[in-house]
Write an enzyme that holds these catalytic residues in place. Sequence first.
Site, mmCIF file in Angstrom:
data_model
loop_
_atom_site.group_PDB
_atom_site.id
_atom_site.type_symbol
_atom_site.label_atom_id
_atom_site.label_comp_id
_atom_site.label_asym_id
_atom_site.label_seq_id
_atom_site.Cartn_x
_atom_site.Cartn_y
_atom_site.Cartn_z
ATOM 1 N N GLY A 88 0.809 -1.215 0.000
ATOM 2 C CA GLY A 88 0.000 0.000 0.000
ATOM 3 C C GLY A 88 0.839 1.261 0.000
ATOM 4 N N ASP A 244 0.829 -11.419 6.897
ATOM 5 C CA ASP A 244 1.375 -10.568 5.827
ATOM 6 C C ASP A 244 2.720 -9.980 6.223
ATOM 7 O OD1 ASP A 244 -0.627 -9.210 7.599
ATOM 8 O OD2 ASP A 244 0.251 -7.421 6.712
ATOM 9 N N ASN A 245 3.127 -10.193 7.462
ATOM 10 C CA ASN A 245 4.441 -9.724 7.902
ATOM 11 C C ASN A 245 5.398 -10.886 8.160
ATOM 12 O OD1 ASN A 245 3.592 -7.056 7.762
ATOM 13 N ND2 ASN A 245 2.981 -6.981 9.911
HETATM 14 P P1 AMP Z 1 1.758 -2.919 8.082
HETATM 15 O O1 AMP Z 1 0.951 -2.802 9.333
HETATM 16 O O2 AMP Z 1 2.762 -1.840 7.914
HETATM 17 O O3 AMP Z 1 2.335 -4.283 7.882
HETATM 18 O O4 AMP Z 1 0.733 -2.680 6.909
HETATM 19 C C1 AMP Z 1 -0.450 -3.424 6.687
HETATM 20 C C2 AMP Z 1 -1.033 -3.031 5.357
HETATM 21 O O5 AMP Z 1 -1.383 -1.653 5.345
HETATM 22 C C3 AMP Z 1 -0.093 -3.222 4.170
HETATM 23 O O6 AMP Z 1 -0.880 -3.614 3.078
HETATM 24 C C4 AMP Z 1 0.486 -1.837 3.991
HETATM 25 O O7 AMP Z 1 0.965 -1.637 2.688
HETATM 26 C C5 AMP Z 1 -0.709 -0.968 4.300
HETATM 27 N N1 AMP Z 1 -0.317 0.365 4.763
HETATM 28 C C6 AMP Z 1 0.281 0.669 5.927
HETATM 29 N N2 AMP Z 1 0.485 2.001 6.017
HETATM 30 C C7 AMP Z 1 0.017 2.553 4.884
HETATM 31 C C8 AMP Z 1 -0.073 3.885 4.366
HETATM 32 N N3 AMP Z 1 0.373 4.941 5.054
HETATM 33 N N4 AMP Z 1 -0.626 4.064 3.154
HETATM 34 C C9 AMP Z 1 -1.095 3.018 2.448
HETATM 35 N N5 AMP Z 1 -1.046 1.741 2.873
HETATM 36 C C10 AMP Z 1 -0.511 1.512 4.071
HETATM 37 MG MG MG Z 2 3.377 -5.222 6.682
#
Ligand code: AMP
Ligand code: MG
Length: 471
Positions: A88, A244-245
């Site tokens: 994202g 997803d992580n």
């Molecule tokens: P994360 O918690 O960082 O592993 O992110 C979980 C999901 O949210 C993933 O698909 C990321 O790409 C998306 N994501 C996190 N932060 C953002 C952001 N600021 N803008 C767009 N997508 C985000």
């Molecule tokens: Mg992530």
Amino acid sequence: MQIPFDNSYARLPAQMFTPQLPTPVKAPQLIAANADLAAILGIDPADLTVPEAAQVFAGNHIPDGAAPLAQAYAGHQFGNWNPQLGDGRAVLLGEVVGTDGIRRDIQLKGAGPTPYSRQGDGRAAIGPVMREYLVSEAMHAMGVPTTRALAAVTTGEPVYRETALPGAVIARVAQSHIRVGTFQFFAARGDMAALRALTDHVIARHYPQADGPAQLLDMVIARYAKLIARWMGLGFIHGVMNTDNVSIAGETIDYGPCAFIDGFHPNAVFSAIDQFGRYAYSNQPGIGAWNMAQFATALIPLMEDRDQAITDFTAAVHGMQDRYETAWLDVFAAKLGIADPSEDDRPLITDLLDLMAQDGADFTNVFANLGSDHARDQFLNRDAFDAWATRWQTRTSDTAAQIMAQANPQIIPRNHRIEQVIQAGQAGDFAPFHTMLATITAPYAPLTEQTAPYARAPAKDEQVTRTFCGT
Ligand code: AMP
Ligand code: MG
């Protein structure tokens, strides 16, 4: 800047990603660039200091040979299924095969919105970028498989979180960014063509010895069990072990609200979003097995005899516990300087951890100072510690000090230090960042006058009890 790209993910079936350029930013400025890592990637370290470098790492200038794209994936977040995640706010620039023969991704995180952004702005704030840079490079220096930081830039644009913060981009390097959630994405859609292509790609790229999905599962479980044992040995809490992580290559990935424990407690949780402690320190191995069960489930459709596969895969997932326990024993025995660990050593280790938990002893400093009074000083109940130390001494030999010096870091990136560095960075002062980076990337070096403050546990008023994703 010459980057010797050799892109393989971009040649996979089209539904697996979306071609996506980074969104340019106003005024990129380099915070840091990693000359050692650049050299491994076949990038001339001298190119990191030219003005163009900030343009490249901000996504303003696309270097020759790049094939920018955003990857599709899904995942279980805190146990809840989310069929549609994906990059994202990250763009894969492309891959390089390093001087060590290993293929790696170069990804820009915070590079602007993509079709997978959902409500997000596609950007990253400077704090999480600095945190990921520091912690991933510290993990690498401690020998833990991890993504690494190639560079970080400020964008010259604000991002809006609870307040306006300086925006930043991190150029991240990984053996790949393929996750358990990548497999889940295609399995959930019944997209067999993509699931097969992904599996073949992962086997060729990361597990060439595997002759099919069953062996792949086994090898991923083996790597992941070892990885979590390494985390445990450092008092590291990942904080968001969503599927997803979870990197299929077995690297630590997605440093969000991660933290190292100061005063030990087995149920420690730092992440502000982990309300119920799902990803607490001591839950990590169990959650790891849960994540591998999700991976196994995603592989089942590839198997001809599904009933047999369910039986076999269930056994493989249950086997993770044993693999983990073995790895854990190796990790903690080394921390005590034991050269030839056996099952009989477990109580010696767990008894120490129990004493540490009772007294909230500093995790890093107990192990880093075992054998000297500084370890004893970490405890309130000194008699109990002395009794333990006597048992320990009868179990060690002359090689102990040497083994321990390589197993117990003197310096980890402590939460309160990271926060101080972030505060300075948000105000435009990156000197503390560079000093801390230099210090935590030599974690086993004997302390000096300059580095000793980084080994100090936080005072009461410095303690960080909550960490945030900052997304
Ligand atoms: P994360 O918690 O960082 O592993 O992110 C979980 C999901 O949210 C993933 O698909 C990321 O790409 C998306 N994501 C996190 N932060 C953002 C952001 N600021 N803008 C767009 N997508 C985000
Ligand atoms: Mg992530």
